[in-house]
Design a protein around this motif. Structure first.
Motif, mmCIF file in Angstrom:
data_model
loop_
_atom_site.group_PDB
_atom_site.id
_atom_site.type_symbol
_atom_site.label_atom_id
_atom_site.label_comp_id
_atom_site.label_asym_id
_atom_site.label_seq_id
_atom_site.Cartn_x
_atom_site.Cartn_y
_atom_site.Cartn_z
ATOM 1 N N LYS A 133 0.809 -1.213 0.000
ATOM 2 C CA LYS A 133 0.000 0.000 0.000
ATOM 3 C C LYS A 133 0.847 1.270 0.000
ATOM 4 O O LYS A 133 0.334 2.366 0.216
ATOM 5 N N HIS A 146 0.295 1.501 13.356
ATOM 6 C CA HIS A 146 -0.062 2.337 12.214
ATOM 7 C C HIS A 146 0.107 1.570 10.903
ATOM 8 O O HIS A 146 1.014 0.747 10.763
ATOM 9 N N TYR A 147 -0.768 1.892 9.932
ATOM 10 C CA TYR A 147 -0.830 1.090 8.698
ATOM 11 C C TYR A 147 0.488 1.067 7.949
ATOM 12 O O TYR A 147 0.820 0.093 7.278
ATOM 13 N N ASP A 148 1.295 2.149 8.069
ATOM 14 C CA ASP A 148 2.570 2.185 7.353
ATOM 15 C C ASP A 148 3.656 1.376 8.063
ATOM 16 O O ASP A 148 4.835 1.482 7.722
ATOM 17 N N CYS A 156 0.829 -3.040 7.466
ATOM 18 C CA CYS A 156 -0.184 -3.355 6.448
ATOM 19 C C CYS A 156 0.067 -4.676 5.728
ATOM 20 O O CYS A 156 -0.858 -5.265 5.177
ATOM 21 N N PHE A 169 -4.745 0.771 14.966
ATOM 22 C CA PHE A 169 -4.979 0.161 13.666
ATOM 23 C C PHE A 169 -5.935 1.032 12.847
ATOM 24 O O PHE A 169 -6.677 1.849 13.397
ATOM 25 N N ASN A 170 -5.952 0.828 11.548
ATOM 26 C CA ASN A 170 -6.814 1.608 10.662
ATOM 27 C C ASN A 170 -8.296 1.474 10.992
ATOM 28 O O ASN A 170 -9.079 2.375 10.736
ATOM 29 N N ASN A 171 -8.666 0.335 11.587
ATOM 30 C CA ASN A 171 -10.077 0.127 11.940
ATOM 31 C C ASN A 171 -10.434 0.707 13.307
ATOM 32 O O ASN A 171 -11.544 0.519 13.801
#
Length: 233
Positions: free
Chosen positions: A28, A58-60, A63, A121-123
């Motif tokens: 991503k 964190h997503y970065d 992911c 997390f993103n969610n």
């Protein structure tokens, strides 16, 4: 010990024929995908993974955990309790740690280290306390700070043993910038720094030549690797 820089904060450490993937952020990462075909790249540079180390949620940084856990069946996730619990519920093998003692693994021993950042997390699920990793091996000791501001607790790290290398974020805004990373290297009593977490996004752009000179002027060696290039320590 061999360190291969992939992108952003994503690196692979090879220690005693064991491969440790740090904070995987590839599929991503738009900066990454502009330069390389994703599948060709991972097949070239990621042939084996034994462990995945996650500094925060964190997503970065997380992911591609599920992608690589499927690709390498016996991979072990090492992270804080909350992140480990999140991935264990998905059927991924994990080892939960927190700020505490060293824990022994096949590559050496590892300690979860303080970081001043956030972790979610993103969610929206809470990702526990952010951190970094202090890795001690008979090939040398390495500190991976994770995303963090400059913190005084870094002065405690060299008490546990001399560092060969520190991996520090240098992009600023969300983490330390160049000047703060130089101070961090002084706290850590470490002369060799691998810079990460820069130039991936517009907000963390740096002047690479200026950054290297700033470290050099303080008798420090800042290493900025091209994607896919390696460093031996």
């Amino acid at each position: 010990m061999k360190i291969t820089y992939l992108t952003h904060s994503t690196c692979i450490l090879k220690i005693h024929e064991k491969y440790l993937l740090i904070d995987p952020f590839l599929s991503k990462n738009s900066f990454f995908n502009k330069k390389f075909l994703f599948n060709d790249y991972i097949n070239k540079y990621i042939k084996k993974i034994d462990y995945i180390l996650l500094t925060h949620a964190h997503y970065d940084h997380v992911c591609d955990v599920e992608l690589f856990s499927r690709k390498f069946n016996n991979v072990l996730i090492i992270s804080n309790y909350e992140i480990s619990n999140f991935f264990e519920k998905k059927g991924i093998k994990t080892c939960a740690i927190n700020y505490g003692s060293f824990v022994s693994f096949s590559f050496g021993k590892l300690k979860y280290i303080w970081a001043a950042h956030s972790s979610i997390f993103n969610n929206g699920i809470y990702g526990g306390n952010p951190g970094g990793f202090l890795i001690h091996t008979d090939e040398g000791n390495i500190y991976i700070s994770g995303d963090t501001s400059l913190i005084y607790e870094m002065k405690l790290v060299p008490i546990f043993g001399k560092l060969k290398l520190s991996i520090l974020p240098i992009g600023g805004r969300f983490t330390m910038d160049i000047e703060e990373a130089i101070i961090a290297s002084e706290f850590l009593q470490c002369e060799k720094i691998l810079g990460v977490h820069y130039n991936t996004f517009e907000a963390i752009k740096i002047d690479k030549e200026k950054a290297i000179k700033s470290f050099y002027d303080k008798n420090k060696n800042l290493i900025l690797l091209d994607m896919g290039k390696s460093l031996y320590i």
